[in-house]
Write a protein that holds these residues in place. Structure first.
Motif, PDB file in Angstrom:
ATOM      1  N   TYR A 119       0.833  -1.206   0.000  1.00  0.00           N
ATOM      2  CA  TYR A 119       0.000   0.000   0.000  1.00  0.00           C
ATOM      3  C   TYR A 119       0.869   1.259   0.000  1.00  0.00           C
ATOM      4  O   TYR A 119       0.618   2.202  -0.751  1.00  0.00           O
ATOM      5  N   ALA A 120       1.915   1.268   0.828  1.00  0.00           N
ATOM      6  CA  ALA A 120       2.800   2.423   0.883  1.00  0.00           C
ATOM      7  C   ALA A 120       3.519   2.632  -0.452  1.00  0.00           C
ATOM      8  O   ALA A 120       3.693   3.762  -0.912  1.00  0.00           O
ATOM      9  N   ALA A 121       3.915   1.537  -1.114  1.00  0.00           N
ATOM     10  CA  ALA A 121       4.578   1.652  -2.415  1.00  0.00           C
ATOM     11  C   ALA A 121       3.614   2.196  -3.469  1.00  0.00           C
ATOM     12  O   ALA A 121       4.007   3.008  -4.318  1.00  0.00           O
ATOM     13  N   GLU A 122       2.350   1.775  -3.426  1.00  0.00           N
ATOM     14  CA  GLU A 122       1.358   2.298  -4.365  1.00  0.00           C
ATOM     15  C   GLU A 122       1.109   3.782  -4.145  1.00  0.00           C
ATOM     16  O   GLU A 122       0.912   4.532  -5.094  1.00  0.00           O
ATOM     17  N   ARG A 123       1.121   4.206  -2.902  1.00  0.00           N
ATOM     18  CA  ARG A 123       0.907   5.626  -2.595  1.00  0.00           C
ATOM     19  C   ARG A 123       2.086   6.476  -3.043  1.00  0.00           C
ATOM     20  O   ARG A 123       1.915   7.613  -3.447  1.00  0.00           O
ATOM     21  N   ARG A 124       3.310   5.927  -2.939  1.00  0.00           N
ATOM     22  CA  ARG A 124       4.503   6.662  -3.359  1.00  0.00           C
ATOM     23  C   ARG A 124       4.623   6.746  -4.873  1.00  0.00           C
ATOM     24  O   ARG A 124       5.182   7.699  -5.397  1.00  0.00           O
ATOM     25  N   ALA A 125       4.127   5.762  -5.604  1.00  0.00           N
ATOM     26  CA  ALA A 125       4.301   5.706  -7.062  1.00  0.00           C
ATOM     27  C   ALA A 125       3.706   6.924  -7.769  1.00  0.00           C
ATOM     28  O   ALA A 125       4.395   7.544  -8.573  1.00  0.00           O
ATOM     29  N   PRO A 126       2.460   7.345  -7.519  1.00  0.00           N
ATOM     30  CA  PRO A 126       1.947   8.537  -8.215  1.00  0.00           C
ATOM     31  C   PRO A 126       2.703   9.796  -7.846  1.00  0.00           C
ATOM     32  O   PRO A 126       2.903  10.668  -8.670  1.00  0.00           O
ATOM     33  N   ALA A 127       3.149   9.892  -6.600  1.00  0.00           N
ATOM     34  CA  ALA A 127       3.892  11.078  -6.177  1.00  0.00           C
ATOM     35  C   ALA A 127       5.220  11.173  -6.914  1.00  0.00           C
ATOM     36  O   ALA A 127       5.642  12.256  -7.326  1.00  0.00           O
ATOM     37  N   SER A 128       5.916  10.051  -7.095  1.00  0.00           N
ATOM     38  CA  SER A 128       7.202  10.086  -7.798  1.00  0.00           C
ATOM     39  C   SER A 128       7.004  10.358  -9.275  1.00  0.00           C
ATOM     40  O   SER A 128       7.835  10.964  -9.915  1.00  0.00           O
ATOM     41  N   GLU A 129       5.871   9.909  -9.856  1.00  0.00           N
ATOM     42  CA  GLU A 129       5.614  10.176 -11.271  1.00  0.00           C
ATOM     43  C   GLU A 129       5.361  11.654 -11.504  1.00  0.00           C
ATOM     44  O   GLU A 129       5.809  12.210 -12.489  1.00  0.00           O
ATOM     45  N   THR A 130       4.669  12.320 -10.597  1.00  0.00           N
ATOM     46  CA  THR A 130       4.395  13.739 -10.775  1.00  0.00           C
ATOM     47  C   THR A 130       5.630  14.578 -10.514  1.00  0.00           C
ATOM     48  O   THR A 130       5.773  15.652 -11.081  1.00  0.00           O
ATOM     49  N   ASN A 131       6.553  14.128  -9.684  1.00  0.00           N
ATOM     50  CA  ASN A 131       7.764  14.893  -9.407  1.00  0.00           C
ATOM     51  C   ASN A 131       8.752  14.835 -10.550  1.00  0.00           C
ATOM     52  O   ASN A 131       9.540  15.755 -10.728  1.00  0.00           O
ATOM     53  N   THR A 132       8.760  13.781 -11.344  1.00  0.00           N
ATOM     54  CA  THR A 132       9.757  13.656 -12.393  1.00  0.00           C
ATOM     55  C   THR A 132       9.355  14.397 -13.654  1.00  0.00           C
ATOM     56  O   THR A 132      10.202  14.752 -14.456  1.00  0.00           O
ATOM     57  N   THR A 133       8.075  14.656 -13.874  1.00  0.00           N
ATOM     58  CA  THR A 133       7.673  15.361 -15.091  1.00  0.00           C
ATOM     59  C   THR A 133       7.795  16.855 -14.872  1.00  0.00           C
ATOM     60  O   THR A 133       7.425  17.375 -13.829  1.00  0.00           O
ATOM     61  N   PRO A 134       8.347  17.581 -15.839  1.00  0.00           N
ATOM     62  CA  PRO A 134       8.516  19.036 -15.661  1.00  0.00           C
ATOM     63  C   PRO A 134       7.238  19.783 -15.815  1.00  0.00           C
ATOM     64  O   PRO A 134       6.285  19.438 -16.316  1.00  0.00           O
TER      65      PRO A 134
END
Length: 134
Positions: A119-134
């Motif tokens: 669950y924690a990994a799923e929650r982190r995944a969208p956050a990391s995707e939004t941080n990498t896109t400019p």
């Protein structure tokens, strides 16, 4: 005494407003962006130029836009990570506590821990995707 200060401020106010209007007549010819590191000072601007200064917090770190956040392939991982993976596989196969197996005493708590980690990994995944896109 207070009256003289207020009177002097009222007399000087139109003069200051006129001086500000005089600078706006010509737009800047050039806008220069400067990145400062350490104790550097912002360079002075010349006529027709605006200098915008910013500081670099971590000068030797790879910028976020160039970092890769993808998992590292198994053949490129260190032996410490490989040993930890093999240890976890051995724990599950042996039915040790906190391993989410049907065999052994700690199956319930291990399954609960695995669900929480997923669950924690799923929650982190969208956050990391939004941080990498400019």
């Amino acid at each position: 005494m207070l009256r003289t200060v207020v009177l002097a401020a009222l007399i000087a106010l139109p003069g200051m407003a006129y001086a500000q209007d005089a600078q706006v007549d010509t737009p800047p010819q050039r806008i220069r962006s400067v990145t400062l590191t350490g104790d550097q000072k912002c360079p002075k601007s010349s006529g027709g130029e605006i200098v915008v200064c910013s500081t670099l917090d971590q000068p030797y770190r790879i910028p976020k836009s160039l970092r890769e956040d993808k998992p590292i392939a198994a053949q490129n991982q260190s032996w410490v990570n490989r040993a930890a993976t093999m240890d976890q596989i051995g724990r599950v196969a042996g039915g040790l506590p906190d391993t989410c197996s049907a065999v052994g005493t700690g199956g319930q708590s291990g399954c609960f821990m695995q669900r929480n980690q997923a669950y924690a990994a799923e929650r982190r995944a969208p956050a990391s995707e939004t941080n990498t896109t400019p």
